[in-house]
Design a protein around this motif. Structure first.
Motif, short mmCIF file in Angstrom:
data_model
loop_
_atom_site.label_atom_id
_atom_site.label_comp_id
_atom_site.label_asym_id
_atom_site.label_seq_id
_atom_site.Cartn_x
_atom_site.Cartn_y
_atom_site.Cartn_z
N GLY A 1 3.86 2.62 -12.65
CA GLY A 1 2.86 3.29 -11.84
C GLY A 1 2.87 2.89 -10.38
N TYR A 2 3.62 1.83 -10.04
CA TYR A 2 3.67 1.43 -8.64
C TYR A 2 4.54 2.39 -7.85
N ALA A 3 4.04 2.83 -6.70
CA ALA A 3 4.82 3.68 -5.80
C ALA A 3 4.69 3.13 -4.40
N LEU A 4 5.80 2.98 -3.71
CA LEU A 4 5.79 2.39 -2.38
C LEU A 4 4.89 3.17 -1.43
N ALA A 5 4.90 4.48 -1.53
CA ALA A 5 4.11 5.32 -0.64
C ALA A 5 2.61 5.11 -0.85
N ASP A 6 2.22 4.79 -2.08
CA ASP A 6 0.80 4.61 -2.39
C ASP A 6 0.38 3.14 -2.32
N GLY A 7 1.15 2.28 -2.97
CA GLY A 7 0.78 0.86 -3.03
C GLY A 7 1.11 0.10 -1.77
N GLY A 8 2.17 0.53 -1.07
CA GLY A 8 2.56 -0.12 0.16
C GLY A 8 3.00 -1.56 -0.05
N LEU A 9 3.11 -2.28 1.06
CA LEU A 9 3.52 -3.69 1.02
C LEU A 9 2.64 -4.54 1.93
N GLY A 10 1.38 -4.16 2.03
CA GLY A 10 0.47 -4.91 2.89
C GLY A 10 0.74 -4.69 4.36
N GLN A 11 1.28 -3.52 4.70
CA GLN A 11 1.60 -3.22 6.09
C GLN A 11 0.33 -3.06 6.93
N ASN A 12 0.47 -3.25 8.22
CA ASN A 12 -0.67 -3.12 9.13
C ASN A 12 -0.77 -1.68 9.64
N GLY A 13 -1.98 -1.30 10.10
CA GLY A 13 -2.14 0.05 10.61
C GLY A 13 -3.48 0.24 11.31
#
Length: 235
Positions: free
Chosen positions: A112-124
């Motif tokens: 269920g993990y998806a990079l687009a949804d879960g991310g990697l703790g990126q800043n914004g």
């Protein structure tokens, strides 16, 4: 015996890798949900404790900058040569990328993990902000928080500080404090490498917004260094 440049490079690479893996990993793996995860307070401590651990692990080798803003600040206050700072920054960025890549390999192993949804703790900021804060709010926060963070570093590592042995603890706890206040604004960077690593792996919006998390921390670092050198610790 003098520490070699390669040893310092390796220490900065490893230290920044650990910071990104453990700090961002606390958000991605341990979770920001206060009921089933560590929550925002837990994430704040993960970043701070990563710095404390690395300060005592590699501090005697490289000084444990693990942050381009710190290396730049050290150049401005006259504690580091420019060319050495460049070497440190390269190591830090590469270490952050490696830490983000390892975190992605681990996180992607969960169904269920998806990079687009879960991310990697990126800043914004704006749409990338955890609480929807504006670009201006993000820039001011990152500049001021980095200013404060560097001030703690300059003071705690000063040769005039009789409590210098506790510098790693003071620096780590100050990072915890900054995260407690700032996570909802930008996710807190105060460290260009910490932002670049996850952004490069995640791509998209994270890449388009990463400029702020390079420019603001560098500005905050330089301002803090100038104030420290010419106002506070001026002979």
């Amino acid at each position: 015996m003098e520490t070699t440049t390669f040893s310092k490079f390796s220490a900065e690479f490893f230290g920044t890798l650990v910071l990104v893996l453990m700090g961002c990993g606390s958000a991605v793996i341990a979770g920001a949900d206060g009921t089933s995860g560590v929550g925002l307070l837990g994430i704040s401590f993960a970043f701070g404790l990563s710095v404390v651990a690395m300060a005592y692990a590699i501090g005697h080798i490289s000084g444990c900058h693990i942050n381009p803003a710190i290396s730049i600040g050290m150049v401005v206050v006259g504690r580091m040569k420019f060319i050495e700072a460049v070497i440190y920054i390269i190591a830090q960025v590469l270490g952050a990328i490696a830490g983000a890549a390892i975190l992605y390999l681990i996180a992607s192993g969960k169904d269920g993990y998806a990079l687009a949804d879960g991310g990697l703790g990126q800043n914004g900021y704006e749409a990338g902000s955890p609480a929807g804060y504006s670009l201006l709010s993000g820039f001011v926060a990152e500049t001021v928080f980095t200013f404060i963070f560097l001030m703690v570093i300059f003071g705690s590592t000063s040769t005039k500080n009789i409590n210098g042995g506790f510098a790693g603890l003071a620096i780590g706890l100050s990072l915890v404090l900054i995260h407690i206040v700032g996570i909802k604004v930008t996710g807190v960077s105060v460290n260009p490498a910490r932002s670049i690593g996850p952004a490069l792996v995640v791509g998209g919006q994270a890449i388009s917004q990463v400029w702020l998390f390079i420019a603001a921390p560098v500005l905050g670092s330089i301002l803090s260094a100038v104030v420290w050198r010419f106002l506070l610790e001026r002979n």
